[in-house]
Design an enzyme around this catalytic site. Sequence first.
Site, PDB file in Angstrom:
ATOM      1  N   MET A  12      -6.249  -1.526  -6.158  1.00 40.68           N
ATOM      2  CA  MET A  12      -6.238  -1.529  -7.611  1.00 40.68           C
ATOM      3  C   MET A  12      -7.199  -0.502  -8.213  1.00 40.68           C
ATOM      4  SD  MET A  12      -3.797  -3.519  -7.726  1.00 40.68           S
ATOM      5  CE  MET A  12      -3.528  -3.942  -9.429  1.00 40.68           C
ATOM      6  N   ASN A  41       2.440   4.539  -2.706  1.00 43.62           N
ATOM      7  CA  ASN A  41       2.021   3.293  -3.365  1.00 43.62           C
ATOM      8  C   ASN A  41       3.248   2.435  -3.609  1.00 43.62           C
ATOM      9  OD1 ASN A  41       0.309   1.491  -4.859  1.00 43.62           O
ATOM     10  ND2 ASN A  41       1.135   2.344  -6.750  1.00 43.62           N
ATOM     11  N   HIS A  61       4.585  -0.547  -6.320  1.00 42.59           N
ATOM     12  CA  HIS A  61       4.250  -1.097  -7.630  1.00 42.59           C
ATOM     13  C   HIS A  61       5.314  -2.120  -8.027  1.00 42.59           C
ATOM     14  CE1 HIS A  61       2.402  -1.237 -11.557  1.00 42.59           C
ATOM     15  NE2 HIS A  61       3.616  -1.211 -12.081  1.00 42.59           N
ATOM     16  N   ASP A  84       0.155  10.506  -7.464  1.00 47.16           N
ATOM     17  CA  ASP A  84      -0.495  11.655  -8.098  1.00 47.16           C
ATOM     18  C   ASP A  84      -1.691  11.131  -8.888  1.00 47.16           C
ATOM     19  OD1 ASP A  84       0.498  10.573 -10.428  1.00 47.16           O
ATOM     20  OD2 ASP A  84       2.025  12.116 -10.739  1.00 47.16           O
ATOM     21  N   GLY A  90      -2.085  10.272 -11.884  1.00 43.64           N
ATOM     22  CA  GLY A  90      -1.845   9.335 -12.971  1.00 43.64           C
ATOM     23  C   GLY A  90      -1.837   7.894 -12.482  1.00 43.64           C
ATOM     24  N   VAL A  91      -1.529   6.993 -13.420  1.00 42.21           N
ATOM     25  CA  VAL A  91      -1.436   5.568 -13.085  1.00 42.21           C
ATOM     26  C   VAL A  91       0.030   5.247 -12.767  1.00 42.21           C
ATOM     27  CG1 VAL A  91      -1.756   3.206 -13.930  1.00 42.21           C
ATOM     28  CG2 VAL A  91      -3.394   5.000 -14.562  1.00 42.21           C
TER      29      VAL A  91
HETATM   30  C1  GAR Z   1       1.848  -6.025  -4.893  1.00 44.72           C
HETATM   31  O1  GAR Z   1       2.741  -6.763  -5.685  1.00 44.72           O
HETATM   32  C2  GAR Z   1       1.818  -4.578  -5.322  1.00 44.72           C
HETATM   33  O2  GAR Z   1       3.052  -4.132  -5.793  1.00 44.72           O
HETATM   34  C3  GAR Z   1       0.798  -4.614  -6.429  1.00 44.72           C
HETATM   35  O3  GAR Z   1      -0.211  -5.463  -5.943  1.00 44.72           O
HETATM   36  C4  GAR Z   1       0.404  -6.464  -5.130  1.00 44.72           C
HETATM   37  C5  GAR Z   1      -0.378  -6.534  -3.836  1.00 44.72           C
HETATM   38  O4  GAR Z   1       0.049  -7.625  -3.085  1.00 44.72           O
HETATM   39  N1  GAR Z   1       0.299  -3.300  -6.723  1.00 44.72           N
HETATM   40  C6  GAR Z   1       0.070  -2.851  -7.948  1.00 44.72           C
HETATM   41  O5  GAR Z   1       0.204  -3.534  -8.949  1.00 44.72           O
HETATM   42  C7  GAR Z   1      -0.372  -1.398  -8.019  1.00 44.72           C
HETATM   43  N2  GAR Z   1      -0.337  -0.892  -9.344  1.00 44.72           N
HETATM   44  P1  GAR Z   1      -0.396  -7.798  -1.568  1.00 44.72           P
HETATM   45  O6  GAR Z   1      -1.924  -7.699  -1.536  1.00 44.72           O
HETATM   46  O7  GAR Z   1       0.093  -9.170  -1.203  1.00 44.72           O
HETATM   47  O8  GAR Z   1       0.251  -6.703  -0.783  1.00 44.72           O
END
Ligand code: GAR
Length: 212
Positions: free
Chosen positions: A97, A114, A116, A148, A150-151
């Site tokens: 995060m 990544n 998302h 990249d 960005g977010v």
């Molecule tokens: C996942 O849902 C992933 O898509 C999200 O965090 C969670 C991690 O779950 N990522 C984001 O929101 C990135 N912007 P996990 O620790 O069980 O893999």
Amino acid sequence: MSSGKFLRLGVLGSGKGSNMVALAEACAARQIPAQIAVVLADVPDAGILKHACDRGLTAEYLPPGKFRTKLDEDAERAYVARLQSAQVDLVVLAGFMRVLKGDFLRAFPGRIVNIHPSLLPAFPGLEAWKQALDCGVKVTGCTVHFVDAGVDSGPIIAQETVPVLADDTPATLHERIQVVERRLYPQVVGALAEGRISTRGRMVVWAGTSRG
Ligand code: GAR
């Protein structure tokens, strides 16, 4: 990205680690030609570290430094050095995060992905499943993309949809998205390891499939 050998993954996470577990299982079952070389977390008691240790993987907490949403310069150097010493080919963000910047991106050009929990470019940032519910969309999903500066904004590699149900809560919707994430992420990492994914600008193309 493939040179016929097992791709060495450096997995970064902040949370419970279910995507890392899915990747570890796909590697262990030889479903994908990859191996997890190191797991790094910016949260000392993150579940991802315990899951990694339980599987005999190298897993370490690396302090993120003084900022809340990114690594500070010392931390960035430490992360890059650790990934390089583990001879990582691909950096896999699995619920990490923090936004990666400058030197980190330059150390692994085109080699950071990544996942998302939304259909980007909709709902970048935190709690994307809650943003989807609040917005009232009927369909959401998950996206795997190159990273990249960005977010949640880099070139999109793959997306899958998940319906939003009338009685969904943030928790039920996120869990259904995560079921799909745990299938999609290993598929994408496998395709990268096999050299089946190429890029033309922002367009990501899959060889030999109907994707992209
Ligand atoms: C996942 O849902 C992933 O898509 C999200 O965090 C969670 C991690 O779950 N990522 C984001 O929101 C990135 N912007 P996990 O620790 O069980 O893999």
